[in-house]
Write a protein that holds these residues in place. Structure first.
Motif, PDB file in Angstrom:
ATOM      1  N   THR B 130      -7.325  10.374   9.078  1.00 32.50           N
ATOM      2  CA  THR B 130      -7.051   9.378   8.033  1.00 32.50           C
ATOM      3  C   THR B 130      -8.254   9.104   7.133  1.00 32.50           C
ATOM      4  O   THR B 130      -8.121   9.135   5.912  1.00 32.50           O
ATOM      5  N   PRO B 131      -9.426   8.830   7.668  1.00 33.03           N
ATOM      6  CA  PRO B 131     -10.548   8.521   6.759  1.00 33.03           C
ATOM      7  C   PRO B 131     -10.868   9.673   5.808  1.00 33.03           C
ATOM      8  O   PRO B 131     -11.089   9.462   4.613  1.00 33.03           O
ATOM      9  N   ALA B 134      -8.081  10.093   3.226  1.00 35.22           N
ATOM     10  CA  ALA B 134      -8.082   8.977   2.280  1.00 35.22           C
ATOM     11  C   ALA B 134      -9.113   9.218   1.181  1.00 35.22           C
ATOM     12  O   ALA B 134      -8.851   8.973   0.004  1.00 35.22           O
ATOM     13  N   GLU B 135     -10.289   9.717   1.556  1.00 41.72           N
ATOM     14  CA  GLU B 135     -11.324  10.023   0.555  1.00 41.72           C
ATOM     15  C   GLU B 135     -10.843  11.128  -0.377  1.00 41.72           C
ATOM     16  O   GLU B 135     -11.063  11.093  -1.585  1.00 41.72           O
ATOM     17  N   SER B 137      -7.783  11.846  -1.202  1.00 43.28           N
ATOM     18  CA  SER B 137      -6.737  11.404  -2.131  1.00 43.28           C
ATOM     19  C   SER B 137      -7.342  10.657  -3.319  1.00 43.28           C
ATOM     20  O   SER B 137      -6.728  10.586  -4.382  1.00 43.28           O
ATOM     21  N   LEU B 138      -8.567  10.140  -3.151  1.00 44.48           N
ATOM     22  CA  LEU B 138      -9.232   9.442  -4.262  1.00 44.48           C
ATOM     23  C   LEU B 138      -9.677  10.410  -5.356  1.00 44.48           C
ATOM     24  O   LEU B 138      -9.981   9.987  -6.469  1.00 44.48           O
ATOM     25  N   PRO B 317      -3.046   6.990   2.777  1.00 47.92           N
ATOM     26  CA  PRO B 317      -3.745   6.130   1.815  1.00 47.92           C
ATOM     27  C   PRO B 317      -3.557   4.648   2.128  1.00 47.92           C
ATOM     28  O   PRO B 317      -4.443   3.844   1.837  1.00 47.92           O
ATOM     29  N   GLY B 320      -5.942   4.133   5.205  1.00 41.01           N
ATOM     30  CA  GLY B 320      -7.342   4.443   4.942  1.00 41.01           C
ATOM     31  C   GLY B 320      -7.942   3.671   3.779  1.00 41.01           C
ATOM     32  O   GLY B 320      -9.127   3.367   3.768  1.00 41.01           O
ATOM     33  N   LEU B 321      -7.094   3.373   2.774  1.00 37.31           N
ATOM     34  CA  LEU B 321      -7.619   2.746   1.556  1.00 37.31           C
ATOM     35  C   LEU B 321      -6.939   1.429   1.225  1.00 37.31           C
ATOM     36  O   LEU B 321      -7.353   0.747   0.300  1.00 37.31           O
ATOM     37  N   LEU B 323      -3.938   1.436   0.004  1.00 32.88           N
ATOM     38  CA  LEU B 323      -3.081   1.755  -1.152  1.00 32.88           C
ATOM     39  C   LEU B 323      -1.807   2.400  -0.633  1.00 32.88           C
ATOM     40  O   LEU B 323      -1.852   3.521  -0.163  1.00 32.88           O
ATOM     41  N   GLY B 344      -6.194  -1.114   5.368  1.00 30.69           N
ATOM     42  CA  GLY B 344      -7.364  -0.615   4.655  1.00 30.69           C
ATOM     43  C   GLY B 344      -8.444  -0.237   5.652  1.00 30.69           C
ATOM     44  O   GLY B 344      -8.224  -0.312   6.868  1.00 30.69           O
ATOM     45  N   PRO B 345      -9.626   0.143   5.164  1.00 29.21           N
ATOM     46  CA  PRO B 345     -10.696   0.602   6.065  1.00 29.21           C
ATOM     47  C   PRO B 345     -11.089  -0.466   7.100  1.00 29.21           C
ATOM     48  O   PRO B 345     -11.398  -0.135   8.240  1.00 29.21           O
TER      49      PRO B 345
END
Lengths: 155, 542
Positions: B130-131, B134-135, B137-138, B317, B320-321, B323, B344-345
């Motif tokens: 996940t982490p 998530a990065e 997907s940014l 997302p 992890g974020l 979103l 979120g994180p």
């Protein structure tokens, strides 16, 4: 109608649609709002031209005459079902959803079964089927899922 | 991380949690299978039931509902060419032709096993990566979204139906359906004709239902009092399907991962991932590429693996974020906040037990979904033997009621019926409804991100193409879109030359097809019969 003329018809329809869209976008205040519709219009003009040219030219158009896309359609039965569907939509807001669903289920089922020999039995079968199916729809949508429908004349 | 995973496993392996998993799986599959009620609807409808539960159990239930709804949506896609969820649209291309060939049971078991594999891959990636994801997907900006959506459209235009030009026409008509309403960048209304129902735009579900449920079922009217399809029960069908699946290990793994990665992109959606997977399945399956669209097993396995992998990916997302990456994830976001938990994180620091219980719950749904599927496939496949005089009116009624249940708005019902009838007529002349559907799904994504790209390029003092070429992921997606289009055009040219070579010596005018090829059962047009083969003497309408 052969596939050839259907393709030509589609091409002409795309041109008409493009012209209409272009005309509609002239009334927009911000030019950016019309960007996507104009891009689509341009594509339709281009693709419509390809369709028309390919099908008008005998070398590429003549093979398309061997196919009839609507040749097998039983138009009377099809039109009856389409009319029932449209009336279902109208009936839903006038006499109620479940009431018009019942009539729709009975009518379309009867149309689909119209070739069967024992007509009397078919009538009763379709009435019972329409009742059971409508009850099932009511149970599923209104009772279990709790979705509100406008009040009809009975339900 | 490992302590969190262990806590998650402990949270799931309680009697209460298992009951909740079972209830969620059954409810999700049943609702997902209903035309008009998507995975989002399933999650939203069952959300209130979770308010009285413990947070972990409530989330486990929603995870089970979401996962099984994605699976359930493919059942009607295979049996009656009507996807219950948008992610199942690609499954119709080969799933329904399999049904028409009497292989409904094989198709349903194939869908189940492929979904289990894809879903498991997605859940494992969700738990462990996940982490990182998530990065990743940014990194997706407006340029990437724009080209991703165009690549998706190019894929569907070239893969669905026999004619890429008509596929593109269909896609463009679908994109046009996103035009009425308020422009989200400029705020100006267009093509609304001062009709208040159009100010918010045309809803997606009535159009999708119209194109699939209504158009397909109206086509079944042509067959009169028949059944949907023959059903040829095969002894040992499960073993047979498993044997064939064992030869698709690479395909299933790759499409499961692909579905998860695309699902991790916020807003990309299950439909995009399923079509990307379909394209990949066709590319990988060199030996039977010509079978795609006519009931190729890989044409069902690939999209289904991706469709279920999306579940895990779309939650990435959100977890992890913070979103939500999809409508269903947004509903689950709401469920978490109701229980006082902010995704979120920081969730991994403050409530790691809940976070991992939720993610492990997604994985735990998979074996339960497998058991439920194994028990119900035989019964659900019998639906194809039901007489059409019963099936046709029931499916149409379900479509109408399902459409109305969205917003309690009769305008949506009018859209359903109108689009359904127009979709049927267009499908008859070779415009695939599935291309229109994807155009509708991706149209807003294309326009908004194009406009955003223009704004970003202007802000950075760049030309638009300069901006596109400054983004490596966007370049890759541009190349994919171009290659897919070129490949589709090359295919058409090759088929056209082959058919001219075949037809020239004999010059037989009594039996032929629209484009000179053999009659084909195409997934999206199977019930509609694009380019009906007729002799000249039989041209009369009934």
């Amino acid at each position: 109608m052969t596939q050839r003329y259907a393709n030509i018809g589609l091409g002409l329809l795309l041109w008409v649609l493009s012209a209409w869209v272009i005309w509609q976008t002239t009334g927009l205040r911000d030019p950016r709002t019309g960007d996507l519709p104009l891009v689509l219009s341009a594509f339709w003009i281009f693709s419509g031209a390809i369709l028309i040219v390919l099908n008008v030219v005998p070398k590429t158009g003549r093979p398309m005459e061997r196919t009839r896309p609507f040749g097998q359609v039983p138009w009377r039965r099809w039109a009856a079902v389409a009319a029932c569907l449209a009336l279902f939509g109208v009936g839903a807001v006038t006499i109620g959803f479940y009431e018009s669903a019942f009539l729709f289920l009975y009518a379309v089922g009867s149309i689909m079964a119209s070739g069967r020999q024992n007509r009397g039995q078919t009538v009763w079968t379709m009435l019972v089927f329409a009742l059971i199916a409508t009850s099932g729809l009511y149970l599923g949508f209104s009772v279990l899922l709790g979705i509100p429908f406008p009040d009809g004349i009975l339900i | 991380m490992w302590e969190g995973i262990l806590a998650g496993i402990q949270g799931v392996l309680t009697l209460e949690a298992l009951w909740v998993l079972l209830a969620g799986t059954l409810a999700g599959a049943a609702i997902g299978a209903l035309p008009g009620l998507s995975a989002v609807s399933a999650v939203a409808l069952l959300l209130p039931f979770t308010f009285g539960m413990e947070p972990a159990h409530g989330l486990i239930m929603l995870a089970a509902v979401y996962t099984s709804a994605q699976y359930g949506g493919s059942i009607p896609a295979i049996l009656i060419n009507t996807p219950g969820t948008s992610g199942a649209a690609a499954t119709t291309l080969d799933g329904y032709p399999m049904t028409l060939k009497g292989q409904a049971q094989e198709a349903l078991y194939l869908q189940l096993f492929a979904g289990v594999i894809g879903g498991a891959i997605g859940a494992v990636i969700l738990i462990f990566f996940t982490p990182v994801l998530a990065e990743w997907s940014l990194l997706m900006g407006p340029a990437e979204y724009f080209w991703l959506a165009l690549a998706g459209l190019a894929m569907v235009a070239s893969l669905a139906g026999k004619d890429i030009l008509k596929g593109l026409i269909g896609a463009s008509l679908g994109v046009f359906l996103t035009v009425p309403g308020q422009d989200l960048i400029t705020g100006e209304s267009r093509f609304t004709f001062d009709y208040h129902h159009l100010i918010g735009g045309i809803e997606m579900v009535p159009v999708l239902l119209g194109l699939f449920a209504v158009a397909s079922v109206v086509a079944l009217v042509e067959r009169g009092d028949d059944t949907v399809a023959p059903l040829t029960p095969r002894p040992g069908v499960i073993r047979y399907v498993l044997r064939r699946i064992s030869r698709m290990k690479l395909l299933l793994s790759w499409t499961g991962v692909l579905g998860t990665l695309v699902g991790a992109i916020p807003g990309a959606g299950a439909s995009v991932s399923a079509f990307v997977a379909y394209g990949e399945s066709k590319r990988i399956s060199k030996k039977n590429r010509s079978e795609f669209g006519k009931g190729a097993w890989e044409g069902v396995a690939g999209p289904e693996s991706a469709n279920n992998g999306v579940v895990g990916g779309s939650i990435v997302p959100m977890m992890g974020l913070g979103l939500p990456g999809s409508g269903s994830a947004a509903v689950m976001f709401g469920a978490l906040t109701v229980h006082g938990i902010i995704p979120g994180p920081r969730m991994f620091e403050e409530r790691a037990d809940i976070a991992y219980t939720f993610m492990v719950g997604v994985l735990a749904t998979i074996p339960i979904m497998l058991v439920v599927g194994l028990l119900t496939v035989r019964w659900s496949s019998l639906a194809v033997k039901a007489p059409l005089r019963f099936m046709v009116p029931v499916i149409l009624s379900l479509a109408v009621l399902g459409t109305f249940s969205l917003r309690q708005n009769t305008f949506d019902v009018a859209i359903l019926i109108g689009i359904g009838l127009v979709g049927y007529l267009l499908a008859k002349i070779g415009v695939p409804p599935i291309a229109m559907a994807l155009g509708l799904v991706l149209g807003t994504l294309i326009e908004q991100n194009f406009q955003r790209s223009v704004i970003v390029a202007r802000t950075d003092d760049m030309g638009l193409w300069e901006y596109f070429f400054s983004r490596p992921i966007a370049i890759v997606l541009m190349v994919i879109a171009a290659l897919v289009l070129l490949s589709g055009i090359r295919q058409v040219i090759r088929e056209h030359s082959d058919s001219r070579a075949q037809n020239e010596p004999a010059g037989d005018e009594s039996v032929s097809t629209g484009d000179g090829g053999a009659p084909e059962v195409v997934g999206d047009g199977a019930a509609v019969g694009e380019g009906t083969t007729r002799t000249r003497e039989q041209g009369s309408d009934q």
